[in-house]
Design a protein around this motif. Structure first.
Motif, short mmCIF file in Angstrom:
data_model
loop_
_atom_site.label_atom_id
_atom_site.label_comp_id
_atom_site.label_asym_id
_atom_site.label_seq_id
_atom_site.Cartn_x
_atom_site.Cartn_y
_atom_site.Cartn_z
N GLN A 161 -13.40 19.69 -2.63
CA GLN A 161 -12.65 19.60 -3.88
C GLN A 161 -12.11 18.17 -4.10
N PRO A 162 -12.42 17.54 -5.24
CA PRO A 162 -11.96 16.16 -5.49
C PRO A 162 -10.45 16.00 -5.46
N LEU A 163 -9.72 16.98 -5.99
CA LEU A 163 -8.26 16.87 -6.00
C LEU A 163 -7.70 16.84 -4.58
N VAL A 164 -8.21 17.68 -3.73
CA VAL A 164 -7.75 17.72 -2.34
C VAL A 164 -8.06 16.41 -1.65
N ARG A 165 -9.22 15.84 -1.91
CA ARG A 165 -9.61 14.58 -1.30
C ARG A 165 -8.68 13.44 -1.74
N GLN A 166 -8.24 13.45 -3.00
CA GLN A 166 -7.30 12.44 -3.48
C GLN A 166 -5.99 12.49 -2.71
N VAL A 167 -5.45 13.70 -2.56
CA VAL A 167 -4.19 13.87 -1.86
C VAL A 167 -4.32 13.42 -0.40
N CYS A 168 -5.42 13.81 0.23
CA CYS A 168 -5.62 13.44 1.64
C CYS A 168 -5.75 11.93 1.80
N LYS A 169 -6.40 11.28 0.85
CA LYS A 169 -6.57 9.82 0.94
C LYS A 169 -5.23 9.11 0.92
N ILE A 170 -4.35 9.50 0.00
CA ILE A 170 -3.02 8.89 -0.06
C ILE A 170 -2.27 9.11 1.23
N HIS B 41 0.82 -1.21 0.00
CA HIS B 41 0.00 0.00 0.00
C HIS B 41 0.86 1.26 0.00
N SER B 42 1.68 1.41 -1.00
CA SER B 42 2.45 2.64 -1.18
C SER B 42 2.07 3.27 -2.52
N PHE B 43 2.21 4.58 -2.60
CA PHE B 43 1.74 5.32 -3.76
C PHE B 43 2.83 6.21 -4.33
N ASP B 44 2.70 6.49 -5.61
CA ASP B 44 3.54 7.47 -6.28
C ASP B 44 2.63 8.64 -6.63
N PRO B 45 2.69 9.75 -5.89
CA PRO B 45 1.75 10.85 -6.14
C PRO B 45 1.78 11.38 -7.57
N ASP B 46 2.93 11.33 -8.22
CA ASP B 46 2.99 11.81 -9.60
C ASP B 46 2.10 10.99 -10.52
N GLN C 13 -7.53 15.45 7.79
CA GLN C 13 -7.54 14.90 6.44
C GLN C 13 -8.55 13.76 6.29
N ARG C 14 -8.78 13.02 7.34
CA ARG C 14 -9.83 11.99 7.28
C ARG C 14 -11.20 12.64 7.08
N ALA C 15 -11.43 13.77 7.72
CA ALA C 15 -12.69 14.48 7.53
C ALA C 15 -12.80 15.00 6.10
N ILE C 16 -11.68 15.45 5.54
CA ILE C 16 -11.69 15.96 4.17
C ILE C 16 -11.98 14.85 3.17
N MET C 17 -11.26 13.73 3.29
CA MET C 17 -11.42 12.66 2.30
C MET C 17 -12.81 12.03 2.35
N ALA C 18 -13.50 12.15 3.50
CA ALA C 18 -14.82 11.55 3.64
C ALA C 18 -15.95 12.46 3.18
N ASP C 19 -15.62 13.72 2.87
CA ASP C 19 -16.65 14.71 2.53
C ASP C 19 -16.73 14.89 1.01
N SER C 20 -17.76 14.33 0.40
CA SER C 20 -17.90 14.37 -1.06
C SER C 20 -18.23 15.75 -1.60
N ASP C 21 -18.53 16.70 -0.72
CA ASP C 21 -18.83 18.06 -1.18
C ASP C 21 -17.57 18.90 -1.39
N MET D 205 4.36 15.95 -2.71
CA MET D 205 2.93 15.96 -3.04
C MET D 205 2.25 17.20 -2.48
N PHE D 206 2.55 17.54 -1.22
CA PHE D 206 1.95 18.74 -0.63
C PHE D 206 2.38 19.99 -1.39
N ALA D 207 3.68 20.05 -1.72
CA ALA D 207 4.18 21.23 -2.44
C ALA D 207 3.51 21.36 -3.80
N ARG D 208 3.34 20.25 -4.48
CA ARG D 208 2.70 20.29 -5.80
C ARG D 208 1.24 20.70 -5.68
#
Length: 310
Positions: free
Chosen positions: A192-201, A34-39, A182-190, A132-135
């Motif tokens: 920004q989708p991009l922010v939710r992706q970053v928080c999930k990783i 369960h590791s990710f490459d943000p790029d 960030q858990r609150a952000i990723m769980a809130d579908s209202d 990832m945060f900087a980008r």
């Protein structure tokens, strides 16, 4: 597995201490799966939607204050954008400090051990998280902000000192509080989708880091006398309070036309903001209770700062 008994004023606390190599092997196994490459794993071309918040409105520092009531919806969204970027900016500096702590930790262990292998794996994770945060900050059209000048300069000195109780305590202060947000952000579908992706990783990978820091802190605390443990507890609380304040850079307020000093005072005086900060710290406070870092006068200090509710 072994156990240690911590003698606190409210009674004895028994800690289960897992062997470092066992913990490291489990975390290494999880890292492989369960590791990710943000790029690659973040859809960076996801458009920013103008009418969506970047974090839950109730997590924005001025929520339920007279200043918030006077803001338009567009200003509220903009404040959420800036506060998210400010929090992630601080996160980058915190990750840099954590990487220094992990290098110093690895320096003192057997370099061919699984424990060091995991420490190096976590450093690699944190490198990716910082990038990832900087980008994300740049993608949102902002620039990263620095911590307060005194904190930035102090970090140059503190980063080179190996005090494992303080280091791993502050790791949890930063990682678990931001993880809660960030858990609150990723769980809130209202939001920004991009922010939710970053928080999930970040949440998925950060769960391993929190486990590692908790297990190491338990081992460190188990070797302290009650007096030293209570002294460390007192030393940790002011730093945690300053971190909670440093998450919101003054430019967040000036960027929407507010006076930064007036806005900071309004946030500090807000009962809702104090409740939000206490919510962000709740998991950490529960763990500190377990390991005896709320024992003695430290509890009153945490309560004074509003981080621990009576």
């Amino acid at each position: 597995m072994s156990t240690a008994v911590i003698h606190c004023k409210d009674g004895d606390h028994t800690l289960d201490l897992m062997d470092r190599e066992v913990v490291a092997e489990r975390l290494l196994s999880t890292s492989r799966k369960h590791s990710f490459d943000p790029d690659v794993d973040v859809a960076w071309d996801t458009p920013v939607e103008p009418d969506r918040f970047f974090m839950p409105p109730e997590c924005v520092s001025l929520f339920e204050t007279p200043l918030w009531d006077g803001l338009t919806r567009a200003q509220r969204i903009e404040l959420s954008r800036r506060e998210l970027a400010s929090t992630m900016s601080y996160g980058i500096y915190a990750e840099l400090m954590l990487m220094q702590a992990l290098v110093l930790h690895a320096w003192r262990r057997e370099v061919d051990s699984k424990d060091v292998a995991y420490a190096l794996t976590e450093i690699a994770d944190e490198c990716r998280h910082s990038m990832m945060f900087a980008r994300l900050i740049r993608t949102l059209g902002l620039r990263a902000t620095r911590p307060p000048q005194w904190m930035y300069q102090a970090g140059k000195v503190i980063g080179g000192i190996y005090q494992p109780v303080q280091k791993f305590s502050m790791v949890l202060v930063v990682e678990e509080t931001t993880d809660t947000l960030q858990r609150a952000i990723m769980a809130d579908s209202d939001l920004q989708p991009l922010v939710r992706q970053v928080c999930k990783i970040h949440v998925i990978e950060e769960s391993r880091h929190i486990k590692y820091a908790r297990e190491e802190l338990k081992r460190q605390v188990a070797n302290l006398s009650p007096a030293r443990r209570r002294a460390y507890a007192l030393m940790i609380s002011p730093g945690a309070y300053e971190i909670s304040r440093a998450l919101i850079h003054p430019s967040c307020y000036s960027g929407i036309g507010l006076d930064p000093k007036e806005a900071a005072r309004a946030a500090a005086a807000s009962p809702h903001r104090r409740e939000t900060v206490a919510w962000m710290f709740r998991r950490t406070m529960g763990f500190f209770e377990e390991v005896g870092l709320l024992d003695g006068p430290a509890r009153k200090v945490w309560q004074h700062y509003g981080i621990l509710q009576p």
